[in-house]
Motif scaffolding. Structure first.
Motif: not given
Ligand SMILES: [Mn+2]
Length: 314
Positions: A286-291
């Motif tokens: 669940x790493x989300x670089x877009x956020x």
């Protein structure tokens, strides 16, 4: 024991877009922060459809057909890695993939006593019958337990969803369900569960440590207690959802919740868990670089892994 990295970038089970970039964000951080895990350890990318290209067919369990086939593939790769004698470090897009990885873990050790440590802000124990959003990253534990929680049903579920839900519970050649029992799970740092989920936890008497417990006892003591609980287990799988971390570290995940782990607490937990004699697998998800800003969440992951894993001693 040799170690292998498994990567599955699928984000189909998440409610927001961007978690499929998570595994690459971590790899980029590792390069920037001169952390050589990815050079040290062989890695295998499990190729699946990463994104949902169309609107969901079913509201109660979005993209369940695609997720069922994704989990079947993940299960095969995970099973093979463990049959070949590897311990695994997993980098995954969204948390629904965990049900596929654990299915493979069960398939590799069909008759063993398997434990699961679930470090997360959420319970991830919804079923298509109870989930308000229908996002399947909130369902992996229910899949593994084969728990429908029909008593708390909030909406009708179409026969085709039920068919696929039954199929997904039986992921793997041996079609084992449940993959584990409620007493084989320990939750760490859960703090944002729907009423139906708390009721399921209580009904099944699942062991959990809320943030207050960690603050009271400290991360080290909590982790040691959990180690002791799993002492007689043959193999333990640790799932680390980065939304367990406090949002002050980074908001680079789909569902951040205040009151989470500090970096030091996360390191302390993983130090103990990955040194357990029966430790076999660690999943980061669940790493989300877009956020995120400046890739902070991936940097936090690298920071945590660098200081908690001692791969050479595995
Ligand atoms: Mn989760």
């Amino acid at each position: 024991m040799p170690v292998k990295i498994l990567i599955c970038a699928s984000e189909v089970g998440a409610g927001k877009r961007g978690a499929s970039l998570g595994p690459d964000a971590v790899r980029i951080s590792a390069v920037n922060m001169l952390y050589n895990l990815f050079n040290q350890v062989p890695s295998e990318e499990i190729k699946t459809q990463k994104l949902n290209k169309y609107s969901p067919q079913f509201k109660s369990a979005k993209y369940i057909k695609l997720i069922a086939s994704t989990q079947a593939k993940i299960c095969r790769k995970m099973c093979n890695a463990h049959m070949e004698g590897f311990k695994t470090i997993i980098f995954s897009g969204d948390h629904s993939n965990a049900a596929g990885f654990f299915a493979g873990f069960r398939e590799a050790y069909p008759d063993k006593k398997l434990g699961l440590i679930w470090i997360d802000a959420h319970g991830d124990i919804h079923s298509p019958y109870t989930s308000p959003s229908g996002n399947m990253h909130g369902m992996p534990i229910a899949i593994l337990l084969g728990e429908d929680n029909r008593e708390n049903q909030i909406k009708p579920v179409k026969p085709e969803v039920i068919k696929n839900w039954e199929r997904i519970k039986r992921t793997g050649k041996r079609k084992i369900t449940p993959k584990l029992l409620p007493q084989d799970i320990v939750y760490v740092d859960i703090r944002s569960l729907e009423k139906q989920e708390w009721e399921t936890l209580k009904k099944l008497k699942i062991k959990y440590y809320p943030p207050e417990d960690l603050q009271k006892k400290g991360a080290h003591k909590t982790a040691k207690e959990i180690e002791k609980y799993f002492e007689h287990y043959d193999a333990v799988y640790v799932s680390f959802d980065v939304d367990s971390l406090d949002p002050s570290i980074s908001k680079g995940t789909g569902t951040p919740v205040p009151g989470g782990l500090s970096l030091d607490e996360a390191k302390e937990l993983l130090k103990v868990f990955t040194r357990m004699p029966n430790f076999k697998s660690l999943e980061i998800t669940e790493v989300n670089p877009l956020l995120d800003n400046e890739n902070k969440m991936a940097n936090a992951v690298v920071n945590i892994l660098r200081e908690s894993l001692v791969i050479e001693s595995w």
